[in-house]
Design an enzyme around this catalytic site. Structure first.
Site, short mmCIF file in Angstrom:
data_model
loop_
_atom_site.label_atom_id
_atom_site.label_comp_id
_atom_site.label_asym_id
_atom_site.label_seq_id
_atom_site.Cartn_x
_atom_site.Cartn_y
_atom_site.Cartn_z
N ASP A 32 0.83 -1.21 0.00
CA ASP A 32 0.00 0.00 0.00
C ASP A 32 0.86 1.26 0.00
O ASP A 32 1.98 1.27 0.52
CB ASP A 32 -0.92 -0.02 1.23
N HIS A 49 2.14 3.31 -9.02
CA HIS A 49 1.95 1.88 -9.29
C HIS A 49 3.13 1.33 -10.11
O HIS A 49 3.62 0.24 -9.88
CB HIS A 49 0.64 1.63 -10.03
N LEU A 143 10.89 -20.40 -5.28
CA LEU A 143 10.01 -19.48 -4.54
C LEU A 143 8.58 -19.65 -5.06
O LEU A 143 8.37 -19.70 -6.27
CB LEU A 143 10.46 -18.03 -4.78
C1 IPE Z 1 -5.45 -2.84 -0.22
O1 IPE Z 1 -5.08 -1.52 -0.45
C2 IPE Z 1 -5.35 -3.64 -1.46
C3 IPE Z 1 -4.05 -3.69 -2.12
C4 IPE Z 1 -2.91 -3.30 -1.66
C5 IPE Z 1 -4.09 -4.27 -3.40
P1 IPE Z 1 -6.17 -0.35 -0.50
O2 IPE Z 1 -5.39 0.90 -0.56
O3 IPE Z 1 -7.13 -0.61 -1.59
O4 IPE Z 1 -6.89 -0.55 0.90
P2 IPE Z 1 -8.00 0.35 1.63
O5 IPE Z 1 -9.20 0.36 0.76
O6 IPE Z 1 -7.42 1.72 1.80
O7 IPE Z 1 -8.23 -0.33 2.92
C1 IPE Z 2 -1.69 0.18 -3.33
O1 IPE Z 2 -1.43 1.53 -3.37
C2 IPE Z 2 -1.88 -0.41 -4.71
C3 IPE Z 2 -3.26 -0.83 -5.00
C4 IPE Z 2 -4.26 -0.82 -4.18
C5 IPE Z 2 -3.50 -1.30 -6.34
P1 IPE Z 2 -2.62 2.58 -3.34
O2 IPE Z 2 -3.00 2.87 -4.74
O3 IPE Z 2 -3.71 2.12 -2.48
O4 IPE Z 2 -1.90 3.82 -2.71
P2 IPE Z 2 -2.51 4.87 -1.69
O5 IPE Z 2 -3.02 4.09 -0.52
O6 IPE Z 2 -3.61 5.58 -2.39
O7 IPE Z 2 -1.36 5.74 -1.34
MG MG Z 3 -4.14 2.38 -0.51
#
Ligand code: IPE
Ligand code: IPE
Ligand code: MG
Length: 260
Positions: A32, A49, A143
């Site tokens: 995240d 990303h 792995l």
């Molecule tokens: C959780 O991240 C899913 C992934 C990392 C793929 P999110 O950023 O979507 O989570 P929430 O919605 O803030 O909890």
């Molecule tokens: C996690 O990073 C990746 C996915 C959920 C695909 P985020 O896109 O949730 O990044 P933040 O939380 O908005 O910074």
């Molecule tokens: Mg996020």
């Protein structure tokens, strides 16, 4: 260093008292913070990303170097469809491109790739690329790299329940955990010992709900694109300081360690 790799017995991590200072056998990560990493730099979220993919490569390499045989990464949740359409579409394209470009390299390094989640919702080309990558790498043992895509812990539980019931439609009301377990995603792997979530949030966000029953949790403010070797080692060091009791007392654990 690869001692673990030759004994991939699907033992539940929630049953065994690990020896001290052991490396985790299975790490599960909620990757995240990509969007915030990009926003901080006045870049579009998708740039985060793209950069996050570099961290994925780094983690795969580190797990192999450290002898961690199972790595599961949360790439796209069943709730992430709620994001703006252009971000979802970018993520799908990035996934497709990564599969196409990386699979040969994964295979060369004897990495087994699998994708867990409701992949039937993906475009047919993406589904085909996933099936091809899984088939190519199916025999690899360096792995187990599992990517959770359109994955939700509740979905996993429900698909497992449905499969379990379908295998024995005449049986009612007496199913056990052991009956359910083989139908869950990653049933052939030990359950995660260590859960890492980057990006500062302290929640599970519908990741491996069943499999995390006794996993050690580690949260860090570090954003996923910045999660490097030093940050990884901090997570491992934190894990190694934990005493995993699985319901027992601390005295019982120490006694068990002394007798071996
Ligand atoms: C959780 O991240 C899913 C992934 C990392 C793929 P999110 O950023 O979507 O989570 P929430 O919605 O803030 O909890
Ligand atoms: C996690 O990073 C990746 C996915 C959920 C695909 P985020 O896109 O949730 O990044 P933040 O939380 O908005 O910074
Ligand atoms: Mg996020």
């Amino acid at each position: 260093m690869f001692g673990f790799l030759r004994s991939p017995a699907p033992v539940s991590s929630t049953q065994e008292i690990p020896t001290h200072s052991e490396f985790p056998n299975h790490i599960a990560i909620v990757m995240d913070g990509n969007g915030r990493w990009a926003s901080k730099r006045l870049m579009p979220r998708v740039a985060g990303h793209k950069r996050g993919l570099e961290t994925v490569r780094r983690m795969v390499q580190l797990c192999i170097e450290r002898g961690v045989p199972n790595l599961t990464l949360f790439a796209f949740s069943s709730e992430n469809w709620r994001r703006p359409a252009d971000e979802v579409s970018f993520l799908m394209q990035l996934f497709m491109r990564a599969l196409r470009e990386e699979v040969k390299l994964l295979h060369k390094h004897h990495i087994r790739l699998r994708v867990i989640g409701e992949t039937s919702r993906f475009a047919p080309e993406l589904q085909a690329a996933i099936a091809e990558a899984e088939a190519l790498t199916a025999g690899n043992t360096a792995l187990n790299l599992s990517i959770a895509a359109n994955y939700g812990g509740r979905w996993d539980l429900m698909q497992a329940v449905n499969h379990m019931v379908a295998t024995e439609p005449d049986r009612h009301g007496d199913f056990t955990e052991e009956d359910l377990r083989p139908h869950l995603c990653l049933a052939d792997l030990p359950e995660p010992d260590l859960f890492i979530r980057t990006g500062g949030e302290q929640r599970v966000s519908n990741f491996l709900l069943w499999q995390l029953a006794y996993t050690e949790f580690y949260f860090t403010d570090c954003l996923w694109p910045e999660f490097d070797e030093a940050a990884f080692d901090l997570a491992i060091a934190s894990f190694q300081r934990r005493e995993r009791r699985f319901g027992r007392t601390s005295e019982q654990i120490k006694e068990k360690r002394m007798v071996g």
